[in-house]
Write an enzyme that holds these catalytic residues in place. Structure first.
Site: not given
Ligand SMILES: NC(=O)c1ccc[n+]([C@@H]2O[C@H](COP(=O)([O-])OP(=O)(O)OC[C@H]3O[C@@H](n4cnc5c(N)ncnc54)[C@H](OP(=O)(O)O)[C@@H]3O)[C@@H](O)[C@H]2O)c1
Length: 229
Positions: A139
């Site tokens: 990742y």
């Molecule tokens: N988790 C952590 O601790 C963490 C830390 C730092 C940064 N981040 C980053 O922060 C960002 C937002 O996090 P979050 O918690 O909001 O993540 P999330 O809830 O998993 O949201 C990610 C979104 O991306 C969408 N997605 C996935 N594949 C796609 C595609 N092919 N086309 C269009 N949309 C697509 C997903 O769709 P679906 O709803 O259909 O699944 C989901 O709505 C991400 O980039 C993550 O990597 C996360």
């Protein structure tokens, strides 16, 4: 510079950060026009159009070409990339977190959209931080490479690098960058605060363009933090 009627497209709109962000953009009619939710299923598109009451495009960043993505983003002033594969599955990490972001940069360049905000991850640049992190190396490799592509573009980008995302209510506060190392034992931030930081970046391109900004919970109001960069 004051922002008004800014038309913002959000890729990853159905995600947890995406939904907080779209709620804030929709409610701030003083600065923002009706935003666009870019989603990957018909159900999500129907939800954003009919229940949430904003524009919605069914465009999977994984499966669409740059041309198709550009067609979805046409007419918008700024793009936010907050999509992610959820840290799982090497192929999806490559096609969503990495190439999805790269395609977004290309689509913005084709359309002449200068402003792009990308949600990356804390310390993406620092391999020693993540190389031995259980399950997160792939990742982070993708996030780091995507960040490099964004920085090598001519866009007015802002890369936000939040700590580990939390479910709690937004605090409205973040850690000043000169004291961010105080959080090094556990970088954390509420998703609602990440959304607020994105909004403040959109409102303040003069302090945030072409910058990479780390975000963690702290004691400074987000607006003050962003304006002071
Ligand atoms: N988790 C952590 O601790 C963490 C830390 C730092 C940064 N981040 C980053 O922060 C960002 C937002 O996090 P979050 O918690 O909001 O993540 P999330 O809830 O998993 O949201 C990610 C979104 O991306 C969408 N997605 C996935 N594949 C796609 C595609 N092919 N086309 C269009 N949309 C697509 C997903 O769709 P679906 O709803 O259909 O699944 C989901 O709505 C991400 O980039 C993550 O990597 C996360």
């Amino acid at each position: 510079m004051s922002v008004s009627n800014l038309k913002v497209a959000v890729i990853g709109a159905n995600g947890k950060v995406g939904r907080f962000l779209l709620t804030q953009l929709k409610n701030d009619t003083k600065h923002f026009s009706t935003p666009l939710a870019v989603v990957r299923s018909k159900e999500q598109q129907n939800f954003f159009k009919n229940e949430f009451g904003i524009n919605a495009s069914l465009t999977s960043i994984e499966h669409s070409s740059v041309k198709e993505l550009a067609a979805a983003l046409k007419g918008y002033d700024a793009v936010v990339f907050t999509a992610g594969a959820g840290g799982k599955g090497l192929e999806r990490i490559f096609t969503v977190d990495l190439d999805g972001c790269v395609k977004t940069v290309e689509a913005c360049e084709q359309l002449g959209i200068k402003r792009l905000i990308v949600v990356s991850a804390i310390k993406a640049e620092d391999r020693s931080f993540w190389w031995n992190m259980e399950g997160l190396r792939d990742y982070y490799i993708a996030k780091r490479a995507a960040d490099h592509d964004v920085r090598n573009s001519k866009l007015d980008y802002t890369i936000l690098q939040p700590g580990f995302l939390q479910e709690g209510k937004g605090t409205g506060l973040v850690q000043p960058l000169d004291r961010i190392e105080e959080k090094k034992d556990s970088y954390k931030i509420e998703r609602e605060d990440v959304a607020s930081a994105i909004v403040q970046c959109l409102l303040h391109p003069e302090t945030t363009s072409r910058k990479t900004i780390e975000l963690a919970n702290g004691d400074q109001p987000i607006e003050t933090f962003i304006k002071s960069l």
